[in-house]
Design an enzyme around this catalytic site. Structure first.
Site, mmCIF file in Angstrom:
data_model
loop_
_atom_site.group_PDB
_atom_site.id
_atom_site.type_symbol
_atom_site.label_atom_id
_atom_site.label_comp_id
_atom_site.label_asym_id
_atom_site.label_seq_id
_atom_site.Cartn_x
_atom_site.Cartn_y
_atom_site.Cartn_z
ATOM 1 N N LYS A 162 5.680 -18.007 7.008
ATOM 2 C CA LYS A 162 5.035 -18.424 8.234
ATOM 3 C C LYS A 162 4.481 -17.201 8.960
ATOM 4 C CE LYS A 162 7.435 -18.922 12.092
ATOM 5 N NZ LYS A 162 7.957 -17.757 12.809
ATOM 6 N N GLU A 173 17.801 -17.629 21.632
ATOM 7 C CA GLU A 173 17.993 -16.280 21.081
ATOM 8 C C GLU A 173 18.268 -15.320 22.217
ATOM 9 O OE1 GLU A 173 15.484 -15.218 17.488
ATOM 10 O OE2 GLU A 173 14.107 -16.380 18.721
ATOM 11 N N ASP A 219 9.978 -22.283 5.274
ATOM 12 C CA ASP A 219 10.482 -22.336 6.643
ATOM 13 C C ASP A 219 11.953 -22.010 6.497
ATOM 14 O OD1 ASP A 219 11.841 -23.229 8.968
ATOM 15 O OD2 ASP A 219 10.067 -24.357 9.533
ATOM 16 N N HIS A 220 12.354 -20.810 6.888
ATOM 17 C CA HIS A 220 13.696 -20.373 6.495
ATOM 18 C C HIS A 220 14.797 -21.228 7.125
ATOM 19 C CE1 HIS A 220 13.746 -18.078 10.295
ATOM 20 N NE2 HIS A 220 15.048 -18.011 10.158
ATOM 21 N N ASP A 258 5.690 -19.957 17.363
ATOM 22 C CA ASP A 258 6.672 -19.159 16.621
ATOM 23 C C ASP A 258 7.880 -19.989 16.183
ATOM 24 O OD1 ASP A 258 7.590 -16.557 15.670
ATOM 25 O OD2 ASP A 258 9.093 -16.651 17.266
ATOM 26 N N LYS A 281 18.965 -22.919 5.644
ATOM 27 C CA LYS A 281 20.280 -22.709 6.254
ATOM 28 C C LYS A 281 21.218 -23.820 5.790
ATOM 29 C CE LYS A 281 18.437 -20.464 10.409
ATOM 30 N NZ LYS A 281 18.992 -19.138 10.584
ATOM 31 N N LYS A 307 13.432 -16.736 24.043
ATOM 32 C CA LYS A 307 13.919 -15.371 23.792
ATOM 33 C C LYS A 307 14.625 -14.899 25.054
ATOM 34 C CE LYS A 307 11.466 -14.420 19.916
ATOM 35 N NZ LYS A 307 12.166 -14.333 18.637
ATOM 36 N N ARG A 355 0.796 -1.233 0.000
ATOM 37 C CA ARG A 355 0.000 0.000 0.000
ATOM 38 C C ARG A 355 0.829 1.285 0.000
ATOM 39 N NH1 ARG A 355 -5.094 -0.540 3.911
ATOM 40 N NH2 ARG A 355 -3.433 -1.358 5.216
ATOM 41 N N HIS A 409 10.198 -24.448 12.836
ATOM 42 C CA HIS A 409 11.651 -24.640 12.704
ATOM 43 C C HIS A 409 12.152 -25.874 13.462
ATOM 44 C CE1 HIS A 409 11.242 -20.717 11.105
ATOM 45 N NE2 HIS A 409 11.365 -20.032 12.213
HETATM 46 C C1 BG6 Z 1 11.370 -16.530 13.054
HETATM 47 C C2 BG6 Z 1 10.651 -16.193 14.332
HETATM 48 O O1 BG6 Z 1 10.654 -17.463 12.316
HETATM 49 O O2 BG6 Z 1 12.650 -17.059 13.373
HETATM 50 C C3 BG6 Z 1 11.452 -15.214 15.151
HETATM 51 O O3 BG6 Z 1 9.384 -15.640 14.029
HETATM 52 C C4 BG6 Z 1 12.847 -15.727 15.380
HETATM 53 O O4 BG6 Z 1 10.805 -14.949 16.395
HETATM 54 C C5 BG6 Z 1 13.486 -16.171 14.080
HETATM 55 O O5 BG6 Z 1 13.597 -14.679 15.969
HETATM 56 C C6 BG6 Z 1 14.796 -16.872 14.337
HETATM 57 O O6 BG6 Z 1 15.461 -17.086 13.121
HETATM 58 P P1 BG6 Z 1 17.039 -17.179 13.070
HETATM 59 O O7 BG6 Z 1 17.341 -17.479 11.635
HETATM 60 O O8 BG6 Z 1 17.569 -15.864 13.532
HETATM 61 O O9 BG6 Z 1 17.417 -18.289 14.002
#
Ligand code: BG6
Length: 511
Positions: A156, A224, A185-186, A243, A190, A348, A49, A248
């Protein structure tokens, strides 16, 4: 990389004014450009937008590239040349009537660039639009593959529970074939996560030991140090289970536990992963009490800094019971893994950012060296470090030189940083390229998606229906609730408390 095999195409990013586009997607595309990996004819159309023009969008993306790309531009000219492939269209993506503008703009770029009608639609929008945008695209016929391809990538969270995930899958399937849907799913992008398959299946020595006869337990950690940053609105309705665990960590679990696939292709790998999810022992009432510890970070002063507690964060309810930490003990009921506990933990505001898998092997059957020191986690461990200080470490025992037989633990390490001139691509770079090539291996299929939601659903229900279920506070910057260690079975066993550097153990830790 095989540039000539990738068809010409346009990548359309919905939510183009957002953080993901700025920090990850465009820098990843730039890195692909630098490596000459993009298709010969390739354009990006950012859609959202915010009223950018092509030029102002390019300016903003330049900033993102300079800050976040892995392979920085050599000069202004290179950056400008790259940015010419970026375009922008300001529309309200929640309004069906705006989509005719999209069709027109795509026709125009397609004709100018000769991209042959091949489109990837990347949904990096609020999840409420995941069911809406694909419908409006379909209404314009943009889902139809007529001598071309049309794919959608969905970020996601894919659903917020089992029911909504099934609903979203069925909405998408009304207009798209499963092969057109790429659920991202990133973690799977990796490099070190993909290396799990190589470690397990390219070496002859691990697989014979990779089972209940030799493995005592497995730990999977994604810690994290950051808090929830400015994502309180999302996170307070999500929590660590949704999350991180449902997606993951479940994916990591599947890669550790799966059987060898018939070959390295999407169908074989996905089939084996699905079998792991199907064999997860469902969590019953008793397990929900005994085998789960959840926590929430509290304010603290650590290393001279004040860290806010979770409830003080912006957009978080003052009496929130959302978990920012969760540890679970779970079992996979199949021949390979019967009764081997898997411990999964994420949080976290823990002391450091570390993701790793630790395979703990059973001890030698007889203790021939009674003088050896007894300390925690005194077993052979294979540590597969996902990030940072990516690598693999094997903890083994050796004789301390000198008289008698004194035994000590030592590490045999491999660090990716030892490979000279090797560039570790960002997860998004790999995943975008795979989608451009039509390879869904590292994306999640609908079966796996629903199976993982099915596993976590009893826990979500339990917390929802038992608001008094324990939630432990932990000071920001600590390793989470202390009683998480009680989940671990066996004498002298606890979670490993990893450090930033793979080979450091908890005694000599740089945080
Ligand atoms: C995301 C979560 O999918 O992955 C975040 O929503 C998280 O909360 C992140 O911080 C962690 O990804 P990475 O690649 O930094 O381990």
């Amino acid at each position: 990389m095989p540039t000539n095999k990738i068809a010409n195409q346009i990548l359309i990013i919905f939510g183009a004014s957002g953080d993901l586009t700025y920090r990850k997607l465009i820098p990843a595309i730039f890195d692909l450009y630098k490596q000459n990996s993009l298709p010969e004819k390739f354009s990006v159309l950012g859609v959202s937008r915010t009223p950018f023009t092509d030029d102002s969008f390019r300016e903003k993306m330049k900033e993102g590239i300079l800050k976040f790309s892995g392979l920085k531009p050599e000069n202004e000219d290179e950056l400008n040349k790259f940015c010419n492939i970026l375009h922008y269209l300001p529309i309200n993506t929640a309004e069906s009537k705006d989509y005719s503008q999209l069709t027109l703009r795509l026709d125009e770029i397609d004709k100018n660039e000769n991209t042959q009608g091949n489109y990837i639609f990347y949904l990096s929008t609020p999840p409420s639009l995941y069911g809406v945008i694909p419908k409006y695209l379909a209404a314009e016929g943009l889902n139809i593959e007529n001598n071309c391809f049309r794919r959608i990538i969905i970020e996601k969270p894919f659903g917020t529970d089992l029911k909504s995930a099934i609903e979203l899958n069925s909405i998408l399937k009304e207009d798209y074939k499963e092969e057109q849907i790429y659920r991202i799913d990133h973690y799977l992008g990796k490099e070190t996560v993909q290396n799990l398959l190589v470690t397990r299946f390219a070496n002859g020595i691990y697989e014979p030991l990779w089972n209940r006869n030799y493995i005592h337990h497995v730990e999977i950690t994604a810690a994290e140090s950051i808090g929830i940053e400015n994502r309180g609105g999302y996170y307070d309705h999500s929590g660590a289970l949704r999350d991180m665990v449902q997606n993951h960590l479940m994916q990591l679990l599947a890669l550790v536990a799966m059987e060898p696939p018939m070959s390295i292709d999407a169908t074989s790998i996905r089939n084996e992963k699905l079998k792991v999810f199907q064999a997860l022992r469902p969590m019953k009432d008793d397990d929900l009490f005994k085998n789960v510890v959840r926590g929430q970070y509290l304010p603290s002063n650590t290393n001279g800094n004040y860290y806010k507690g979770y409830r003080e964060e912006k957009d978080v309810a003052k009496d929130s019971r959302t978990e920012t930490y969760v540890a679970l003990k779970l079992f996979i009921d199949n021949w390979r893994w019967a009764d081997v506990p898997f411990y999964i933990r994420t949080g976290k505001r823990l002391p450091t950012r570390v993701s790793e898998i630790v395979i703990h092997f059973r001890p030698a059957p007889q203790n021939l060296f009674p003088g050896q020191e007894i300390h925690k986690n005194n077993d052979n461990q294979l540590i597969l470090r996902i990030q940072p200080d990516e690598g693999v470490s094997f903890q083994t025992k050796m004789k301390i030189p000198g008289s008698g037989y004194r035994v000590k633990n030592v590490n045999m390490d491999f660090h990716y940083s030892q490979l000279h001139n090797v560039y570790l691509p960002d997860a998004y770079e790999r995943l975008l390229l795979d989608c451009m090539m039509g390879d869904p291996t590292l994306y999640i299929d609908s079966g796996a998606l629903e199976a993982t939601w099915k596993f976590v659903q009893p826990l979500l229900d339990f917390w929802k229906n038992n608001t008094e279920a324990p939630l432990y506070g932990y000071p920001a910057g600590s390793w989470g609730p202390e009683n998480a260690d009680r989940l671990i079975e066996g004498e002298n066993k606890s979670f490993r408390y990893p450090c930033k550097n793979l080979s450091n153990d908890e005694n000599y830790c740089e945080l």
